[in-house]
Design a protein around this motif. Structure first.
Motif, PDB file in Angstrom:
ATOM      1  N   ARG A   1      42.918 -38.966  -4.938  1.00 36.25           N
ATOM      2  CA  ARG A   1      44.101 -38.128  -4.770  1.00 36.25           C
ATOM      3  C   ARG A   1      44.168 -37.333  -3.477  1.00 36.25           C
ATOM      4  O   ARG A   1      45.276 -37.176  -2.924  1.00 36.25           O
ATOM      5  N   PRO A   2      43.056 -36.803  -2.943  1.00 33.86           N
ATOM      6  CA  PRO A   2      43.173 -36.100  -1.666  1.00 33.86           C
ATOM      7  C   PRO A   2      43.744 -36.961  -0.543  1.00 33.86           C
ATOM      8  O   PRO A   2      44.283 -36.441   0.434  1.00 33.86           O
ATOM      9  N   ILE A   3      43.634 -38.282  -0.684  1.00 35.77           N
ATOM     10  CA  ILE A   3      44.229 -39.200   0.298  1.00 35.77           C
ATOM     11  C   ILE A   3      45.527 -39.792  -0.223  1.00 35.77           C
ATOM     12  O   ILE A   3      46.556 -39.765   0.457  1.00 35.77           O
ATOM     13  N   THR A   4      45.505 -40.324  -1.445  1.00 35.93           N
ATOM     14  CA  THR A   4      46.680 -41.055  -1.946  1.00 35.93           C
ATOM     15  C   THR A   4      47.876 -40.152  -2.211  1.00 35.93           C
ATOM     16  O   THR A   4      49.022 -40.602  -2.154  1.00 35.93           O
ATOM     17  N   GLN A   5      47.636 -38.872  -2.511  1.00 34.63           N
ATOM     18  CA  GLN A   5      48.743 -37.962  -2.792  1.00 34.63           C
ATOM     19  C   GLN A   5      49.059 -37.037  -1.623  1.00 34.63           C
ATOM     20  O   GLN A   5      49.884 -36.128  -1.751  1.00 34.63           O
ATOM     21  N   ALA A   6      48.444 -37.281  -0.487  1.00 32.40           N
ATOM     22  CA  ALA A   6      48.728 -36.478   0.702  1.00 32.40           C
ATOM     23  C   ALA A   6      50.077 -36.873   1.295  1.00 32.40           C
ATOM     24  O   ALA A   6      50.526 -38.020   1.161  1.00 32.40           O
ATOM     25  N   GLU A   7      50.725 -35.939   1.933  1.00 30.12           N
ATOM     26  CA  GLU A   7      52.003 -36.250   2.603  1.00 30.12           C
ATOM     27  C   GLU A   7      51.793 -37.281   3.697  1.00 30.12           C
ATOM     28  O   GLU A   7      52.646 -38.144   3.916  1.00 30.12           O
TER      29      GLU A   7
ATOM     30  N   ILE B   1      34.040 -44.945   3.254  1.00 30.98           N
ATOM     31  CA  ILE B   1      35.006 -44.339   2.342  1.00 30.98           C
ATOM     32  C   ILE B   1      35.777 -45.418   1.593  1.00 30.98           C
ATOM     33  O   ILE B   1      36.377 -46.318   2.198  1.00 30.98           O
ATOM     34  N   ILE B   2      35.762 -45.322   0.268  1.00 31.68           N
ATOM     35  CA  ILE B   2      36.526 -46.210  -0.605  1.00 31.68           C
ATOM     36  C   ILE B   2      37.690 -45.398  -1.164  1.00 31.68           C
ATOM     37  O   ILE B   2      37.475 -44.360  -1.799  1.00 31.68           O
ATOM     38  N   VAL B   3      38.893 -45.855  -0.915  1.00 33.82           N
ATOM     39  CA  VAL B   3      40.069 -45.132  -1.409  1.00 33.82           C
ATOM     40  C   VAL B   3      40.462 -45.690  -2.774  1.00 33.82           C
ATOM     41  O   VAL B   3      40.705 -46.897  -2.922  1.00 33.82           O
ATOM     42  N   ALA B   4      40.503 -44.813  -3.770  1.00 35.36           N
ATOM     43  CA  ALA B   4      40.835 -45.208  -5.142  1.00 35.36           C
ATOM     44  C   ALA B   4      42.348 -45.316  -5.298  1.00 35.36           C
ATOM     45  O   ALA B   4      43.079 -44.352  -5.043  1.00 35.36           O
TER      46      ALA B   4
ATOM     47  N   ILE C   1      34.402 -36.666  -4.955  1.00 40.00           N
ATOM     48  CA  ILE C   1      34.400 -36.145  -3.588  1.00 40.00           C
ATOM     49  C   ILE C   1      35.718 -35.410  -3.352  1.00 40.00           C
ATOM     50  O   ILE C   1      36.804 -35.960  -3.553  1.00 40.00           O
ATOM     51  N   ARG C   2      35.605 -34.178  -2.910  1.00 40.71           N
ATOM     52  CA  ARG C   2      36.784 -33.364  -2.651  1.00 40.71           C
ATOM     53  C   ARG C   2      36.643 -32.684  -1.293  1.00 40.71           C
ATOM     54  O   ARG C   2      35.795 -31.815  -1.110  1.00 40.71           O
TER      55      ARG C   2
END
Length: 251
Positions: free
Chosen positions: A230-236, A21-24, A199-200
């Motif tokens: 965003r599913p990772i970077t914008q998660a609480e 997994i690469i986090v953008a 990927i979502r």
């Protein structure tokens, strides 16, 4: 070669899953990106795109590597062969291990880019990076592609054509929609890399991506690595969201 260390933490997922997994870091200011990447437990790879690179400059790659992270430099180079070679030479010298180029730059430019990347890495003692050719951006829909660019080829025909062009030029992989992964993997076995944005995880908003898939499904189709933003970077709880994505790959 820079020696980097990253704090080892106990996680509920495997290191192999985390490597996939690469986090953008898209949409973040430099300080935000560095703070975020330092606090996500188990993180291995980050993507530096145009917005962050333009604001932070090349030094952001070194700063992320000093955190022990591996860097996907997603600048999508597309130019004449000499410029492509120079850009990839510089990017490889920074220590970026994945670098994007546009397949539609053509075979001469792709060959020059590959040679430049090898030269840049070897001159600075870095790992030789894998160049990834962009086929068709995941934001494109077929009718829009045909209407706006007057391209009669459908996406299903254009993507494999550009992937084959890239492979023949010595490029190590492609960026593609997860919906194209299975067909490309059938034509291009490992170690040819297939890196998939769009990927979502289940329940996540699609946003501006038109061709999407879940993490486990994309890996089962033959993806090498997944780009998730965003599913990772914008998660609480970003560490929790990252762990959830990793765990999905272990099922």
């Amino acid at each position: 070669m820079r020696v980097v260390r990253r704090r080892i933490v106990a996680t509920s997922f495997s290191a192999e899953a985390a490597e996939r997994i690469i986090v953008a870091l898209d949409g973040m200011a430099p300080d935000q990106a560095l703070a975020f990447s330092a606090q996500v437990e188990g993180l291995c790879w980050v993507k530096v795109g145009l917005e962050l690179f333009v604001q932070a400059g090349p030094e952001v790659v070194a700063q992320l590597r000093d955190q022990g992270l591996r860097v996907f430099l997603d600048l999508k180079f597309h130019d004449i062969p000499a410029t492509m070679a120079g850009a990839c030479r510089r990017a490889a010298a920074l220590g970026a291990e994945l670098i994007t180029v546009h397949a539609c730059a053509g075979s001469d430019a792709l060959k020059a880019a590959q040679a430049g990347a090898v030269e840049g890495a070897q001159s600075t003692g870095q790992r030789v990076p894998t160049l990834l050719a962009v086929t068709v951006l995941t934001s494109w829909e077929e009718q829009q592609l045909q209407r706006e660019l007057d391209i009669s080829q459908g996406i299903a025909e254009r993507v494999p054509r550009l992937a084959q062009l890239s492979a023949s030029a010595g490029i190590g992989g492609c960026v593609c929609s997860p919906l194209e992964v299975a067909a490309l993997r059938a034509q291009h076995p490992e170690p040819f890399a297939l890196v998939t944005p769009g990927i979502r995880p289940k329940g996540a908003a699609v946003g501006d991506q038109a061709r999407v898939m879940g993490p486990a499904e994309a890996m089962a189709a033959g993806a090498s690595k997944l780009v998730i933003g965003r599913p990772i970077t914008q998660a609480e709880n970003s560490s929790g969201a990252f762990a959830t994505c990793c765990a999905a790959l272990m099922v």
